[in-house]
Design a protein around this motif. Structure first.
Motif, PDB file in Angstrom:
ATOM      1  N   ARG A  36       1.249 -11.746  -0.027  1.00 12.91           N
ATOM      2  CA  ARG A  36       0.807 -13.015  -0.048  1.00 12.91           C
ATOM      3  C   ARG A  36      -0.425 -13.095   0.861  1.00 12.91           C
ATOM      4  N   ARG A  37      -1.391 -12.207   0.619  1.00  9.64           N
ATOM      5  CA  ARG A  37      -2.684 -11.957   1.461  1.00  9.64           C
ATOM      6  C   ARG A  37      -2.429 -11.618   2.980  1.00  9.64           C
ATOM      7  N   VAL A  38      -1.302 -11.346   3.453  1.00 10.44           N
ATOM      8  CA  VAL A  38      -0.889 -10.853   4.843  1.00 10.44           C
ATOM      9  C   VAL A  38      -0.673  -9.694   4.725  1.00 10.44           C
ATOM     10  N   ARG A  39      -1.346  -8.670   5.778  1.00  9.36           N
ATOM     11  CA  ARG A  39      -1.070  -7.381   5.930  1.00  9.36           C
ATOM     12  C   ARG A  39      -0.001  -7.131   6.950  1.00  9.36           C
ATOM     13  N   HIS A  40       0.919  -6.386   6.772  1.00  9.34           N
ATOM     14  CA  HIS A  40       1.842  -6.244   7.622  1.00  9.34           C
ATOM     15  C   HIS A  40       1.981  -4.597   7.974  1.00  9.34           C
ATOM     16  N   ARG A  41       1.899  -4.354   9.201  1.00  5.24           N
ATOM     17  CA  ARG A  41       1.826  -2.713   9.443  1.00  5.24           C
ATOM     18  C   ARG A  41       3.244  -2.392   9.813  1.00  5.24           C
ATOM     19  N   VAL A  42       3.942  -1.191   9.310  1.00  6.91           N
ATOM     20  CA  VAL A  42       5.381  -0.951   9.354  1.00  6.91           C
ATOM     21  C   VAL A  42       5.553  -0.092  10.786  1.00  6.91           C
ATOM     22  N   ARG A  43       6.434  -0.739  11.616  1.00  3.34           N
ATOM     23  CA  ARG A  43       6.781  -0.125  12.938  1.00  3.34           C
ATOM     24  C   ARG A  43       7.765   0.984  12.827  1.00  3.34           C
ATOM     25  N   ARG A  44       8.934   0.515  12.159  1.00  2.00           N
ATOM     26  CA  ARG A  44      10.088   1.356  11.905  1.00  2.00           C
ATOM     27  C   ARG A  44      10.640   1.315  10.457  1.00  2.00           C
ATOM     28  N   ALA A  45      11.197   2.228   9.777  1.00  5.73           N
ATOM     29  CA  ALA A  45      11.689   2.343   8.547  1.00  5.73           C
ATOM     30  C   ALA A  45      12.783   3.013   8.440  1.00  5.73           C
ATOM     31  N   ASP A  46      13.664   2.754   7.271  1.00 11.31           N
ATOM     32  CA  ASP A  46      14.825   3.742   7.111  1.00 11.31           C
ATOM     33  C   ASP A  46      15.056   3.624   5.347  1.00 11.31           C
TER      34      ASP A  46
END
Length: 518
Positions: free
Chosen positions: A451-461
């Motif tokens: 929705r036109r908002v960028r999210h930078r991933v800090r942690r993932a599994d």
């Protein structure tokens, strides 16, 4: 129910299941056809036709003697059975039933679903029915008996029916939109206004064919020639004149009624009467070992009309304070008009309820689960039963298929979600596409845009691979999803998946989707 008499014979095995069937009666001069089923009507047979003529038209016609008393008794039983749908139900001899569904249609999912369920249940019992919902009893009566389906795009007045799921055995069911009663009545024949045949024949001699022509004519000449009945029936159908429905209450129903010397007008007075009525009803239920699942409170006004309140309970109950509280919360919907001269509380649905121990040891009381049925009852009666539910697990690996809505107090099932595979508290239906960037096909994304908002991933599994259910759809034979739990820099957690395994193009197009929130 245009073929109630013949349907009753077939239900009881007194007539063959196939072939045209009629009943015969003596009209004082000759033997005539009293009722004809759909097959006989299609061959040109009709009520009132001489039986000899009917036999000449249809050789081998199945004939049974008419039993008007048995038909009336069956109609009364059906009217009582229809109390499950509305607080007010009354027989409309010889083949109809009135139902006042004001304020209770939402309990069945709306007027459309109510009609479908009603007609469907009757069809499973072998009773064909035409049904209609309208603003007034006269309009519903007319549309149910004389309306024909209006095709979409057709100009002119009429009603848009919805097809019955039992179209093979039932005609269309009709719902007249609110405020569209004049347009729905306009094309109907004048017989739809419930006038005697002599009145209808006289009007036709004057050139009247449909209700629209009658409604556009001055009333005075019609009244001088035919009396007040024509104008009264027209006003009742249009809602100008109130037409009450006298409800039927079978003696076996648990009920209580209080009449008053002076009409009541205030909510405080109504609450006091409700407290007395619930105590009386609960005492009767206790003697029978039952609890109420549905209650109807009827306000009999001095103008002859009846207003109704309907409540339901998630579990059988005979607690007078709880039931009185549920009814009291709906008093604001009651319009007393010039006053209420009597109130009646009816229990149309009751179920067995075992006796409960009055007191329990303290330790046992502390360990017992808290009963939330009272809270569920208040929420369902305030918000509607469709809005109060809980989620139950379904045996499916596909996330959107692994959950379904069940009643709030439905018994638990053995099926549960896997404890070692966390699932988000909210799923998106359908999953929403996102623009994601990953270093390798089997690696989680380093950033995604939703929705036109960028999210930078800090942690993932992840990934957690979920294959398609090939036994349900052929398109899922090779489909694959790789799910990742990711957390952005602000601590928000998302559930993303990539469509495909990253190697075989047939498993998916490698697009990314957001499926839920943790």
């Amino acid at each position: 129910m245009p073929t109630l008499a013949t349907d009753r014979l077939r239900r009881h095995g007194a007539a063959p299941l196939e072939g045209p069937l009629v009943t015969a009666a003596h009209d004082g001069r000759r033997i005539v056809v009293a009722a004809a089923d759909a097959a006989a009507a299609a061959l040109g047979l009709r009520a009132g036709m001489p039986l000899a003529q009917a036999q000449a038209l249809v050789p081998g016609l199945a004939i049974h003697p008419a039993a008007p008393d048995a038909d009336a008794a069956a109609l009364g039983r059906l009217a009582t059975w229809c109390l499950r749908y509305a607080p007010l139900s009354a027989a409309d001899a010889p083949d109809g039933i009135w139902l006042d569904v004001t304020g209770c249609a939402h309990l069945h999912g709306g007027e459309t679903k109510l009609l479908r369920d009603l007609a469907g249940r009757l069809a499973t019992q072998g009773v064909a029915a035409r049904a209609a919902v309208a603003d007034t009893p006269g309009a519903a009566h007319a549309v149910a008996r004389f309306a024909t389906p209006k095709e979409k795009g057709e100009k002119g007045g009429g009603v848009f029916p919805f097809p019955s799921p039992f179209a093979s055995s039932l005609p269309f069911l009709f719902v007249v939109p609110i405020g569209e009663t004049p347009a729905a009545l306009a094309p109907l024949p004048i017989e739809a206004l419930r006038m005697p045949p002599a009145h209808a024949d006289g009007l036709r001699l004057l050139g009247f064919e449909c209700v629209a022509q009658l409604a556009a004519t001055p009333r005075a000449p019609l009244t001088r020639r035919f009396g007040p009945l024509v104008a009264t029936r027209l006003d009742q159908a249009l809602g100008t004149v109130f037409e009450p429905i006298v409800p039927v209450f079978p003696p076996e129903l648990v009920q209580a009624r209080l009449s008053f010397v002076e009409p009541l007008l205030t909510a405080e007075a109504f609450a006091a009467v409700i407290a007395r009525l619930t105590c009386t009803v609960c005492t009767a239920l206790e003697k029978l070992g039952q609890g109420a699942r549905r209650l109807d409170l009827l306000f009999e006004r001095v103008d002859g009309s009846v207003q109704c309140l309907r409540i339901g309970t998630a579990r059988p109950s005979r607690d007078p304070r709880h039931l009185a509280r549920l009814l009291g919360e709906k008093l604001e919907r009651v319009d007393p008009g010039l006053g209420v001269e009597a109130m009646r509380l009816v229990v149309p649905l009751a179920e067995p309820l075992a006796y409960a121990q009055a007191s329990v040891p303290l330790a046992e009381a502390e360990s017992a689960d808290q009963d939330v049925s009272a809270l569920v009852d208040r929420l369902e009666n305030r918000l509607g039963a469709a809005l109060v539910w809980r989620a139950a697990a379904v045996e499916s690996d596909v996330p959107e298929r692994s959950v379904r809505r069940v009643p709030a107090l439905a018994p638990p099932r053995r099926t549960t979600w896997p404890a070692d595979l966390p699932r988000p508290v909210r799923l998106l239906d359908p999953p929403q596409p996102v623009d994601a960037m990953a270093l390798l096909p089997d690696q989680p994304p380093v950033a995604f845009t939703w929705r036109r908002v960028r999210h930078r991933v800090r942690r993932a599994d992840g990934p957690e691979r979920i294959a398609g259910e090939w036994w349900k759809r052929a398109g899922e034979v090779r489909s694959v999803r790789d799910y990742f739990q990711v957390e952005d820099e602000e601590g928000r957690r998302f559930w993303l998946f990539r469509r495909g395994d990253g190697e075989d193009v047939a498993t998916g197009d490698l697009r990314w989707f957001l499926h839920g929130f943790f």
